[in-house]
Design an enzyme around this catalytic site. Structure first.
Site, PDB file in Angstrom:
ATOM      1  N   ASP A  96       7.168   0.271  -2.200  1.00 20.09           N
ATOM      2  CA  ASP A  96       7.667   1.549  -2.725  1.00 20.09           C
ATOM      3  C   ASP A  96       8.685   2.134  -1.739  1.00 20.09           C
ATOM      4  OD1 ASP A  96       6.416   3.379  -0.754  1.00 20.09           O
ATOM      5  OD2 ASP A  96       4.516   2.778  -1.659  1.00 20.09           O
ATOM      6  N   HIS A 111       7.603  -7.074   2.811  1.00 21.76           N
ATOM      7  CA  HIS A 111       7.254  -7.680   1.523  1.00 21.76           C
ATOM      8  C   HIS A 111       8.262  -7.337   0.417  1.00 21.76           C
ATOM      9  CE1 HIS A 111       2.747  -8.206   2.766  1.00 21.76           C
ATOM     10  NE2 HIS A 111       3.546  -9.096   3.304  1.00 21.76           N
TER      11      HIS A 111
END
Ligand code: OAD
Length: 234
Positions: A96, A111
């Site tokens: 996010d 990631h």
């Protein structure tokens, strides 16, 4: 309380728990993503080859969830800390953008990033993308003929910017992990790499799987504890 000085080089690792109070589910907790989806169905190169629509359904759902989320006091506390400690290195496993929304810059998303996509075939750089690719929409193609995929590190792939991450880990003077279960490599072993050399601190509501490698665990929610955890000394 952790007393730190502007000369310190803290390495901060965040996981899904830091965004939990913003309403984004974790992976392994109650209501976590991996309680409802199988990793091998939606987060691996094999899944992408088998069923691109299902993969995009999963990441479109996550884009939708994250698009309305706002940073919580933990994200803001880390941004303030990085202003006080110019050598702080922030590394997140989260995809996010809540650290950025809170004002953090130059962090590593090991990631990947939820709001970026890339081609699965050519070297075209990842690009900003907020589209929701859901059936019956067609999976978009790159000009080269490849398929457009999420800019995410899937299981079986190598996380991003590891050279930079290990360089920072080996020079850090303090290691702090926040809201990560300590089960996914290589991040789960970062604390073992600094073991015996620097103070290592975990913050989360329960002990992580790698708790024995930390010199201390602070039990509680990141948004409640982090804003008061650090004191800036000379
Ligand atoms: P997990 O879901 O494995 O762990 C989340 C951790 O956050 C747990 O240890 C919780 O106790 C903790 N937590 C929950 N609420 C919290 C709060 N308010 N404050 C602080 N901590 C809280 O998520 P990660 O460890 O981040 O990778 O997962 C690591 C990776 O596994 C993810 O990046 C993802 C996943 O599969 C990929 O998709 C490649």
């Amino acid at each position: 309380m952790l007393t730190v000085s502007p000369r310190d080089r803290p390495f901060i690792l965040t996981g899904a728990g830091v965004s939990a109070e913003s309403g984004i589910p974790t992976f392994r907790g109650v209501g976590g993503f991996w309680r409802n989806y199988r990793i091998e169905d939606v987060a691996s190169p094999q899944a992408w080859r088998r069923d691109r629509r299902l993969v995009w359904e999963f990441y479109s759902m996550r884009r939708r969830l994250a698009s309305t989320a706002r940073p919580n006091p933990a994200h803001f506390a880390l941004t303030r800390l990085s202003r006080d400690l110019p050598r702080l290195f922030l590394c997140t496993q989260n995809v996010d953008d809540l650290h950025e929304q809170a004002g953090s810059r130059d962090l590593v998303h090991m990631h990947g990033e939820l709001f970026k996509s890339r081609c699965d075939s050519c070297n075209r750089p990842p690009f900003e993308d907020t589209n929701l690719y859901e059936p019956p929409a067609e999976i978009p193609r790159c000009g080269c003929g490849g398929w457009i995929r999420p800019h995410i590190c899937w299981f079986g792939e190598v996380p991003f910017e590891l050279d930079r991450v290990y360089h920072a880990l080996d020079r850090c003077t303090l290691f702090v992990a926040i809201g990560t279960s300590g089960t996914v490599e290589p991040a789960a072993s970062f604390v073992a790499r600094v073991f015996g050399r620097v103070r290592s601190v975990y913050l989360g509501p329960e002990e992580p799987a790698n708790a024995s490698c930390f010199t201390e665990c602070h039990v509680g929610k990141a948004g409640e504890i982090l804003p008061g955890l650090f004191a800036i000394g000379g």
